[in-house]
Write a protein that holds these residues in place. Structure first.
Motif, PDB file in Angstrom:
ATOM      1  N   THR A  40       0.825  -1.205   0.000  1.00 16.39           N
ATOM      2  CA  THR A  40       0.000   0.000   0.000  1.00 16.39           C
ATOM      3  C   THR A  40       0.863   1.261   0.000  1.00 16.39           C
ATOM      4  O   THR A  40       0.783   2.100  -0.914  1.00 16.39           O
ATOM      5  CB  THR A  40      -0.880   0.010   1.282  1.00 16.39           C
ATOM      6  N   LEU A  41       1.696   1.391   1.017  1.00 18.97           N
ATOM      7  CA  LEU A  41       2.453   2.636   1.172  1.00 18.97           C
ATOM      8  C   LEU A  41       3.680   2.670   0.274  1.00 18.97           C
ATOM      9  O   LEU A  41       4.072   3.741  -0.210  1.00 18.97           O
ATOM     10  CB  LEU A  41       2.814   2.841   2.649  1.00 18.97           C
ATOM     11  N   GLU A  63      10.132  -6.549  -3.720  1.00 17.39           N
ATOM     12  CA  GLU A  63       8.872  -7.048  -3.162  1.00 17.39           C
ATOM     13  C   GLU A  63       9.000  -8.553  -2.947  1.00 17.39           C
ATOM     14  O   GLU A  63       9.410  -9.280  -3.858  1.00 17.39           O
ATOM     15  CB  GLU A  63       7.736  -6.708  -4.137  1.00 17.39           C
ATOM     16  N   MET A  64       8.632  -9.012  -1.760  1.00 16.67           N
ATOM     17  CA  MET A  64       8.829 -10.439  -1.492  1.00 16.67           C
ATOM     18  C   MET A  64       7.789 -11.325  -2.174  1.00 16.67           C
ATOM     19  O   MET A  64       8.027 -12.494  -2.439  1.00 16.67           O
ATOM     20  CB  MET A  64       8.904 -10.722   0.010  1.00 16.67           C
ATOM     21  N   PHE A  93       0.537 -10.192   1.313  1.00 17.09           N
ATOM     22  CA  PHE A  93       1.828 -10.076   0.645  1.00 17.09           C
ATOM     23  C   PHE A  93       1.631 -10.145  -0.871  1.00 17.09           C
ATOM     24  O   PHE A  93       0.784 -10.881  -1.351  1.00 17.09           O
ATOM     25  CB  PHE A  93       2.752 -11.205   1.107  1.00 17.09           C
ATOM     26  N   GLY A  94       2.460  -9.400  -1.580  1.00 22.08           N
ATOM     27  CA  GLY A  94       2.365  -9.365  -3.042  1.00 22.08           C
ATOM     28  C   GLY A  94       2.212  -7.918  -3.490  1.00 22.08           C
ATOM     29  O   GLY A  94       2.111  -7.011  -2.654  1.00 22.08           O
ATOM     30  N   THR A  98      -1.487  -5.222   1.394  1.00 21.41           N
ATOM     31  CA  THR A  98      -2.771  -5.316   2.081  1.00 21.41           C
ATOM     32  C   THR A  98      -3.851  -4.478   1.387  1.00 21.41           C
ATOM     33  O   THR A  98      -5.043  -4.723   1.571  1.00 21.41           O
ATOM     34  CB  THR A  98      -2.575  -4.915   3.565  1.00 21.41           C
ATOM     35  N   GLY A 103     -10.349  -2.366   3.374  1.00 23.92           N
ATOM     36  CA  GLY A 103     -11.607  -1.695   3.141  1.00 23.92           C
ATOM     37  C   GLY A 103     -11.407  -0.461   2.280  1.00 23.92           C
ATOM     38  O   GLY A 103     -12.274  -0.076   1.494  1.00 23.92           O
ATOM     39  N   GLY A 104     -10.265   0.199   2.428  1.00 22.17           N
ATOM     40  CA  GLY A 104      -9.985   1.399   1.628  1.00 22.17           C
ATOM     41  C   GLY A 104     -10.726   2.617   2.124  1.00 22.17           C
ATOM     42  O   GLY A 104     -11.082   3.507   1.351  1.00 22.17           O
ATOM     43  N   GLN A 105     -10.965   2.687   3.432  1.00 22.29           N
ATOM     44  CA  GLN A 105     -11.627   3.884   3.961  1.00 22.29           C
ATOM     45  C   GLN A 105     -10.557   4.905   4.376  1.00 22.29           C
ATOM     46  O   GLN A 105      -9.602   4.582   5.078  1.00 22.29           O
ATOM     47  CB  GLN A 105     -12.537   3.564   5.142  1.00 22.29           C
ATOM     48  N   ARG A 194      12.820 -11.524  -0.452  1.00 23.18           N
ATOM     49  CA  ARG A 194      12.498 -10.913   0.841  1.00 23.18           C
ATOM     50  C   ARG A 194      13.752 -10.220   1.382  1.00 23.18           C
ATOM     51  O   ARG A 194      14.839 -10.809   1.360  1.00 23.18           O
ATOM     52  CB  ARG A 194      12.067 -12.008   1.827  1.00 23.18           C
ATOM     53  N   ILE A 195      13.596  -9.000   1.850  1.00 17.60           N
ATOM     54  CA  ILE A 195      14.720  -8.340   2.524  1.00 17.60           C
ATOM     55  C   ILE A 195      14.821  -8.961   3.907  1.00 17.60           C
ATOM     56  O   ILE A 195      13.832  -8.987   4.659  1.00 17.60           O
ATOM     57  CB  ILE A 195      14.482  -6.822   2.653  1.00 17.60           C
ATOM     58  N   GLU A 233       6.187  -6.513   9.819  1.00 17.45           N
ATOM     59  CA  GLU A 233       7.459  -6.982   9.257  1.00 17.45           C
ATOM     60  C   GLU A 233       8.537  -5.896   9.384  1.00 17.45           C
ATOM     61  O   GLU A 233       9.709  -6.214   9.628  1.00 17.45           O
ATOM     62  CB  GLU A 233       7.253  -7.394   7.795  1.00 17.45           C
ATOM     63  N   ASN A 482      -9.277   5.164  10.677  1.00 21.42           N
ATOM     64  CA  ASN A 482      -8.571   4.063  10.034  1.00 21.42           C
ATOM     65  C   ASN A 482      -7.299   4.750   9.502  1.00 21.42           C
ATOM     66  O   ASN A 482      -7.388   5.689   8.710  1.00 21.42           O
ATOM     67  CB  ASN A 482      -9.390   3.493   8.875  1.00 21.42           C
ATOM     68  N   THR A 484      -4.372   4.541   7.616  1.00 19.23           N
ATOM     69  CA  THR A 484      -3.376   4.435   6.535  1.00 19.23           C
ATOM     70  C   THR A 484      -3.148   5.761   5.791  1.00 19.23           C
ATOM     71  O   THR A 484      -2.004   6.122   5.493  1.00 19.23           O
ATOM     72  CB  THR A 484      -3.788   3.329   5.544  1.00 19.23           C
TER      73      THR A 484
HETATM   74  C1  LIG Z   1      -9.516  -6.296   5.981  1.00 22.18           C
HETATM   75  C2  LIG Z   1      -8.761  -5.007   6.206  1.00 22.18           C
HETATM   76  C3  LIG Z   1      -9.429  -3.808   6.068  1.00 22.18           C
HETATM   77  C4  LIG Z   1      -8.726  -2.620   6.266  1.00 22.18           C
HETATM   78  N1  LIG Z   1      -9.383  -1.452   6.051  1.00 22.18           N
HETATM   79  C5  LIG Z   1      -8.719  -0.283   6.172  1.00 22.18           C
HETATM   80  C6  LIG Z   1      -9.373   0.934   5.859  1.00 22.18           C
HETATM   81  O1  LIG Z   1     -10.541   0.962   5.470  1.00 22.18           O
HETATM   82  N2  LIG Z   1      -8.665   2.087   5.998  1.00 22.18           N
HETATM   83  C7  LIG Z   1      -7.385   2.094   6.458  1.00 22.18           C
HETATM   84  O2  LIG Z   1      -6.821   3.185   6.600  1.00 22.18           O
HETATM   85  N3  LIG Z   1      -6.740   0.949   6.728  1.00 22.18           N
HETATM   86  C8  LIG Z   1      -7.372  -0.239   6.592  1.00 22.18           C
HETATM   87  N4  LIG Z   1      -6.728  -1.410   6.850  1.00 22.18           N
HETATM   88  C9  LIG Z   1      -5.305  -1.335   7.213  1.00 22.18           C
HETATM   89  C10 LIG Z   1      -4.498  -1.122   5.948  1.00 22.18           C
HETATM   90  O3  LIG Z   1      -4.817  -2.124   5.016  1.00 22.18           O
HETATM   91  C11 LIG Z   1      -3.011  -1.138   6.261  1.00 22.18           C
HETATM   92  O4  LIG Z   1      -2.738  -0.126   7.222  1.00 22.18           O
HETATM   93  C12 LIG Z   1      -2.171  -0.838   5.040  1.00 22.18           C
HETATM   94  O5  LIG Z   1      -2.598  -1.562   3.915  1.00 22.18           O
HETATM   95  C13 LIG Z   1      -0.724  -1.172   5.341  1.00 22.18           C
HETATM   96  O6  LIG Z   1       0.063  -0.696   4.298  1.00 22.18           O
HETATM   97  P1  LIG Z   1       1.619  -1.016   4.272  1.00 22.18           P
HETATM   98  O7  LIG Z   1       2.145  -0.506   2.999  1.00 22.18           O
HETATM   99  O8  LIG Z   1       2.228  -0.555   5.536  1.00 22.18           O
HETATM  100  O9  LIG Z   1       1.700  -2.610   4.297  1.00 22.18           O
HETATM  101  P2  LIG Z   1       1.259  -3.624   3.144  1.00 22.18           P
HETATM  102  O10 LIG Z   1       0.222  -3.053   2.268  1.00 22.18           O
HETATM  103  O11 LIG Z   1       0.974  -4.910   3.815  1.00 22.18           O
HETATM  104  O12 LIG Z   1       2.565  -3.747   2.266  1.00 22.18           O
HETATM  105  C14 LIG Z   1       3.742  -4.369   2.706  1.00 22.18           C
HETATM  106  C15 LIG Z   1       4.395  -4.959   1.469  1.00 22.18           C
HETATM  107  O13 LIG Z   1       5.716  -5.364   1.779  1.00 22.18           O
HETATM  108  C16 LIG Z   1       5.945  -6.670   1.274  1.00 22.18           C
HETATM  109  N5  LIG Z   1       6.921  -7.263   2.177  1.00 22.18           N
HETATM  110  C17 LIG Z   1       6.705  -7.661   3.455  1.00 22.18           C
HETATM  111  N6  LIG Z   1       7.852  -8.044   4.009  1.00 22.18           N
HETATM  112  C18 LIG Z   1       8.819  -7.885   3.072  1.00 22.18           C
HETATM  113  C19 LIG Z   1      10.222  -8.083   3.072  1.00 22.18           C
HETATM  114  N7  LIG Z   1      10.875  -8.498   4.161  1.00 22.18           N
HETATM  115  N8  LIG Z   1      10.909  -7.834   1.927  1.00 22.18           N
HETATM  116  C20 LIG Z   1      10.272  -7.383   0.823  1.00 22.18           C
HETATM  117  N9  LIG Z   1       8.936  -7.158   0.780  1.00 22.18           N
HETATM  118  C21 LIG Z   1       8.227  -7.403   1.894  1.00 22.18           C
HETATM  119  C22 LIG Z   1       4.589  -7.351   1.304  1.00 22.18           C
HETATM  120  O14 LIG Z   1       4.528  -8.423   0.389  1.00 22.18           O
HETATM  121  C23 LIG Z   1       3.666  -6.195   0.950  1.00 22.18           C
HETATM  122  O15 LIG Z   1       3.505  -6.061  -0.429  1.00 22.18           O
HETATM  123  C24 LIG Z   1      -7.366  -2.626   6.648  1.00 22.18           C
HETATM  124  C25 LIG Z   1      -6.701  -3.837   6.792  1.00 22.18           C
HETATM  125  C26 LIG Z   1      -7.385  -5.022   6.562  1.00 22.18           C
HETATM  126  C27 LIG Z   1      -6.648  -6.312   6.693  1.00 22.18           C
END
Ligand SMILES: Cc1cc2nc3c(=O)[nH]c(=O)nc-3n(C[C@H](O)[C@H](O)[C@H](O)COP(=O)(O)OP(=O)(O)OC[C@H]3O[C@@H](n4cnc5c(N)ncnc54)[C@H](O)[C@@H]3O)c2cc1C
Length: 504
Positions: A40-41, A63-64, A93-94, A98, A103-105, A194-195, A233, A482, A484
């Motif tokens: 996501t981020l 990306e792992m 993951f992928g 996430t 939900g994407g709110q 994976r890092i 992670e 929420n 994010t």
């Molecule tokens: C069902 C559900 C509903 C949600 N609804 C909301 C919402 O409505 N609004 C909101 O604000 N938040 C919501 N959230 C929370 C939100 O999804 C997360 O806060 C956000 O997606 C996290 O983003 P991120 O980039 O930190 O992590 P992720 O999106 O999980 O990305 C991490 C990435 O890193 C990769 N990765 C992991 N470890 C390694 C490694 N060691 N080396 C290389 N790559 C790696 C993974 O494969 C993944 O692609 C929800 C979560 C869930 C599960």
């Protein structure tokens, strides 16, 4: 066997922090940025880097996972998580991470999230307010302009507590999809690695160590690193660094871990979702759903939000939601389908014609999501148990403490007073006088890499010159949103305040 990933034409020669920036530019080699995790981020950050500085830097994303989205079990990285589901159901993951399942709110912090006037929170709120518009435009495009955010409708005490949320259009949910083909061509994307470690040299990261699922390792050097592997992670990786890098030793990495704890307070019968004349039925604006919630501040200063859950007992609605979010658990037969046909018609009519979510006229739930107390005794730590990559698995120590329960009980009684004042017929679900109430975490992991202690406000890891981190772990608590999109505001702050970089 160890080897170095060496795909750049001229690998950068890097000296100690702050050394010879001009030499690098004169040699014609662009400074390299390594984004670790394309979820996501990570996807949001890559897109914004390309938009704002894409010609000046080389972007490498590692990306792992791959195109298929997997959970931690499928990935072979399951955590020992006790009674929380934040690891097993709360991260994917992928490519897109996430966001392929969330939900994407989208919401942002404002001054109501800081009842105690804490200076760290004042700064988080300033950053949210400063970049809210930009983030919304990035996520929603033109729709952002059609949405009145927290409209000034302070005609009653309740209206001062209103907060607007926006569910992204389903097709806009996976943020990796923002990296369309011409943009993807401008980055180097390495998947299936994976890092697992950072090679430190003179206070900065020299290279990262990549590992494949079958155990091959490589190193990848870069000038600057962004850790966007999700809250859990990323914390696991920084705990690993901490164990061998003394400058991180005194930092509270993995401490004060929290989430929203969510519980159904009341079910209201035989009335539309209206309180003090405010209608809480979600509206549709250009395919996005606009919701209203109430910011809830408990007597002990803890913050959460009260929101309304509709159509909970309609199997067809549950089925539809699970289908859209890739989590099928409701079984549906022909009879359900026939019974659900009427609902589906009303639902589609509402969304497409009336531009409102169709809500069951007889019943809706009042749900409370409360932040957890800080400080707390929850924590993330490394175990001796290796995962499928031979890496120390994560252990999550998590529980709901007495202070959390006090906050729920306090908000519950305030909400009950509102229902009574509105002369509503309701059934109480959460009873503070008895044990065993259903209270769940909702996948908003926060607090374990907090700004002000482990990170700067712009996400830089303290004591490491060229490492930044962005995830909800950087927020000390979840408060009324929420969380994010709030982190995206910190990304924007970094891109605005720390560019052009001084460290290349
Ligand atoms: C069902 C559900 C509903 C949600 N609804 C909301 C919402 O409505 N609004 C909101 O604000 N938040 C919501 N959230 C929370 C939100 O999804 C997360 O806060 C956000 O997606 C996290 O983003 P991120 O980039 O930190 O992590 P992720 O999106 O999980 O990305 C991490 C990435 O890193 C990769 N990765 C992991 N470890 C390694 C490694 N060691 N080396 C290389 N790559 C790696 C993974 O494969 C993944 O692609 C929800 C979560 C869930 C599960």
């Amino acid at each position: 066997m160890k080897k170095t990933v060496k795909k750049r034409k001229t690998p950068p020669t890097r000296g100690p922090a702050g050394a010879v920036p001009d030499l690098i530019r004169e040699s014609g080699v662009k400074p390299s940025l390594c984004i670790i995790g394309c979820g996501t981020l990570g996807s949001y950050l890559i897109r914004r880097l390309l938009d704002l500085h894409g010609d000046a830097v080389e972007i490498i994303a590692v990306e792992m996972g791959g195109r298929r989205i997997r959970n931690e079990e499928e990935m072979g990285v399951a955590a020992d998580a006790g009674n929380t589901h934040v690891a097993s159901h709360g991260r994917y993951f992928g490519l897109g991470g996430t966001s392929a399942r969330w939900g994407g709110q989208v919401l942002f912090f404002d001054e109501r999230d800081n009842p105690q006037n804490d200076p760290t929170w004042s700064e988080i709120i300033r950053i949210n307010q400063r970049h809210r518009r930009t983030v919304l435009e990035q996520l929603l495009g033109n729709t952002a302009r059609s949405i009145e955010f927290n409209p000034d409708v302070a005609h009653s005490e309740l209206s001062t507590k209103l907060k607007t949320g926006i569910w992204l259009k389903y097709s806009h949910r996976n943020l990796y999809k923002r990296l369309v083909k011409p943009l993807r061509k401008r980055i180097r994307l390495i998947t299936g690695r994976r890092i697992v470690g950072f090679q430190m040299e003179e206070g900065q990261v020299n290279a990262v160590v990549l590992k494949t699922a079958d155990g091959l390792t490589e190193t990848l050097p870069a000038d600057r690193f962004y850790l966007t592997t999700g809250a859990l992670e990323s914390c696991r990786l920084l705990l690993k660094v901490q164990s061998s890098y003394p400058p991180l030793r005194n930092m509270p990495i993995g401490k004060n871990f929290g989430d929203h704890i969510s519980t159904e307070l009341f079910v209201v019968h035989g009335a539309r979702p209206q309180l003090d004349g405010i209608d809480f039925t979600p509206r549709v604006v250009n395919g996005s759903l606009v919701t209203k919630r109430l910011v809830a501040v408990a007597g002990n200063g803890m913050v959460g939000f009260v929101h309304f859950v509709f159509n909970k007992d309609i199997r067809a609605f549950r089925f539809l939601k699970e289908m859209l979010f890739g989590k099928m658990s409701t079984k549906i037969g022909l009879r359900d389908l026939l019974q659900g046909a009427g609902f589906l018609f009303r639902f589609a009519w509402g969304m497409l014609v009336k531009k409102r979510l169709w809500v069951h006229p007889e019943q809706w739930s009042v749900q409370l999501d409360m932040e957890q107390a800080v400080p707390n005794s929850n924590s993330l730590e490394l175990t001796l148990q290796p995962d499928r990559y031979g890496e120390p698995a994560l252990k999550i120590n998590w529980e709901i403490c007495e202070e959390d329960k006090k906050a729920i009980a306090d908000v519950r009684s305030r909400v009950e007073a509102i229902l009574q004042r509105n002369k509503l017929n309701y059934t109480a679900k959460y009873d503070p006088a008895v044990p065993g109430n259903k209270v769940e975490d909702v996948y908003h992991p926060v607090g374990c890499l907090p700004v002000g202690e482990v990170l700067s406000m712009t996400g830089k890891v303290n004591a490491i010159a060229n490492l930044w981190h962005f995830s909800t772990a950087m927020l000390p608590a979840a408060r009324s949103i929420n969380p994010t999109a709030a982190v995206m505001c910190h990304i924007e702050e970094h891109l605005q305040n720390e560019w052009p970089p001084q460290d290349f």
